[in-house]
Motif scaffolding. Structure first.
Motif, PDB file in Angstrom:
ATOM      1  N   SER A   2      67.792 -24.755 -68.983  1.00 35.12           N
ATOM      2  CA  SER A   2      67.203 -25.635 -68.000  1.00 35.12           C
ATOM      3  C   SER A   2      68.111 -26.820 -67.736  1.00 35.12           C
ATOM      4  O   SER A   2      68.643 -27.423 -68.655  1.00 35.12           O
ATOM      5  N   ASN A 282      64.854 -21.726 -60.234  1.00 36.97           N
ATOM      6  CA  ASN A 282      64.980 -21.589 -61.683  1.00 36.97           C
ATOM      7  C   ASN A 282      64.268 -20.358 -62.224  1.00 36.97           C
ATOM      8  O   ASN A 282      64.455 -20.004 -63.395  1.00 36.97           O
ATOM      9  N   SER A 310      67.841 -18.878 -64.271  1.00 34.18           N
ATOM     10  CA  SER A 310      67.914 -19.665 -63.047  1.00 34.18           C
ATOM     11  C   SER A 310      69.126 -19.313 -62.191  1.00 34.18           C
ATOM     12  O   SER A 310      70.208 -19.026 -62.708  1.00 34.18           O
TER      13      SER A 310
END
Length: 499
Positions: A2, A282, A310
């Motif tokens: 992330s 994502n 992602s």
């Protein structure tokens, strides 16, 4: 991996190598940033205007002079990677003699992404000083001040050439004719309520040469929505002082709500004049939005699926209107054909063991693709070697120079051997893939530890996020980080001017 934590104060992985910015010391009753007129505190107009330094000089030059005046020892030697080492308390400053153009300009909040807008001032303007250019950028405000975010349509002007003192300079006659001016950044702001992760421009030329075309901007935001704005009136207003942009003109002409998560991948097709846009998120989903004959926008609700993480980057093929490539934090690059009913990738290649953050498809040699990953490695791939299946082709060139994730990469628009790279180690580097170890130009760097001979130039940009070549001012680059940096290295120093 992330790129942004759900709560900026709660930790987690940062976006493209940068945490939420610290709030800048800004007086809402003054102009956009720290560069203000030292003799005037009031706005000249409704528009926001910046000046780069009260004396028009780059910060580094002014800081070096102040340090010398205060009695501090200043080392003016050239720093060579692999040969020199910074001692405690030492800092690198740019060698101003290696720049033809260098200006830094601030905005209210840092910008993660921007794009350059082609203008009607002509091409090949390498000697047109002071220079003028146009761009659009989206801000990343402090987490608690999301409502201060904006899409900024900008005009850079008064970008003067660096003063030359070398009597042997072949362009000295031109220098005498250059008008010296203070760099100014004017901005028309479109309010947004979320951070811009990426923004890209699409221009539709008019069939009537006497009538300006349309300029659209797609903005992918942290809210997971993608906005398309028509900024044609904003650009026109720069040349018509007193023009008021209406609230209706600031509204998006289309809002894409197909994504369930935020994203960073965004690209307009260079081969579809009317406008065809790809957006990736994502969740690994890619959607396509097309402009209709009636001027509206339609998003195909069937996503392209294949990535297991992602989608970080999308690039349309510069040659095939139905082909695009995508890069992902799953370490792969996948090539797709929009005509496929399955919506699955035609080719998948594992190009890295970590996130592939950015990618650039050469517009000149269309079988070349460059990628940059989370480890700071950037590579060049020959797409003719990508056959699919289990075969894992090797890159034709790969460089492990940067010490942090690569955040931007772009091929030169007219030279297929030149690449610019930005990374989280605060560096923007310029590379020439045609340079060989035994070339005459690389004698000074051959054998120097950690310095590839293909590395031509290094420019420092704090929290470097994105960099682009200006398509109409040869050799000129614009980078964004803590502030905007507009620079052009002197061509004769290529190959030796690494600071």
């Amino acid at each position: 991996m992330s790129k942004r934590s759900a709560d900026a104060e709660g930790g987690g992985a940062p976006l493209k190598g940068g945490d939420r910015p610290e709030p800048m010391d800004i007086d809402d009753n003054k102009d956009m940033g720290e560069f203000e007129d030292e003799f005037e505190d009031e706005f000249e107009s409704e528009d926001e205007i910046l000046e780069a330094g009260v004396d028009g000089r780059p910060d580094a030059e002014r800081e070096a002079e102040e340090a010398a005046a205060s009695g501090m020892e200043v080392d003016n030697g050239t720093f060579i990677v692999g040969r020199n080492k910074l001692e405690e308390g030492q800092h690198l400053a740019p060698d101003l003699g290696t720049y033809e153009l260098l200006h830094n300009l601030s905005t209210p909040w840092p910008c993660l992404s921007f794009d350059i807008i082609r203008d009607g001032l002509g091409d090949k303007r390498e000697k047109a000083y002071p220079a003028t250019m146009y761009a659009v950028a989206g801000t990343q405000a402090e987490a608690s001040k999301d409502k201060e975010n904006q899409l900024m349509v900008m005009k850079f002007s008064g970008l003067s050439r660096m003063e030359r003192t070398d009597d042997n300079d072949s362009d000295s006659d031109d220098d005498d004719n250059d008008e010296q001016a203070d760099p100014i950044l004017e901005s028309k702001s479109i309010p947004l309520t979320s951070t811009t992760n990426r923004t890209r421009v699409h221009q539709i030329p008019s069939q009537d040469p006497s009538v300006p075309g349309q300029t659209f901007v797609a903005t992918m935001t942290e809210s997971a929505q993608v906005f398309i704005h028509d900024i044609t009136p904003h650009l026109a207003s720069f040349d018509n002082p007193g023009t008021i942009i209406t609230p209706q003109q600031n509204k998006p002409v289309s809002t894409i709500r197909a994504h369930k998560s935020e994203g960073y991948a965004l690209d307009w097709s260079p081969l579809v004049p009317g406008g065809k846009l790809l957006t990736g998120d994502n969740d690994g989903m890619i959607y396509m939005t097309t402009r209709t004959e009636g001027g509206g926008w339609v998003t195909d609700t069937r996503p392209f699926q294949g990535h297991t993480s992602s989608v970080e980057e999308i690039q349309w093929s510069p040659q095939e209107a139905s082909v695009f490539a995508s890069a992902s934090s799953d370490g792969t690059v996948r090539v797709w054909d929009t005509r496929s009913k399955s919506r699955k990738p035609a080719i998948t290649v594992q190009v890295s063991s970590v996130d592939v953050n950015v990618m650039s498809w050469s517009r000149l040699t269309t079988h070349l693709l460059a990628t940059g990953d989370d480890n700071g490695v950037w590579s060049v791939w020959d797409l003719r070697q990508w056959k699919g299946g289990d075969e894992k082709p090797a890159p034709i060139a790969s460089f492990n120079y940067h010490k942090d994730q690569v955040t931007s990469i772009e091929w030169h628009p007219t030279d297929d051997s030149m690449v610019v790279v930005a990374a989280g180690d605060n560096k923007v580097t310029l590379w020439d893939l045609s340079v060989e170890i035994d070339d005459e130009e690389s004698k000074d760097t051959a054998g120097v530890k950690d310095m590839p001979p293909q590395l031509l130039f290094e420019h420092i940009v704090e929290h470097a996020k994105e960099v682009h070549w200006h398509p109409q001012i040869p050799g000129t680059l614009v980078a964004t980080g803590s502030e905007f940096s507009v620079f052009r290295p002197i061509p004769i120093v290529y190959g030796v001017a690494v600071k």
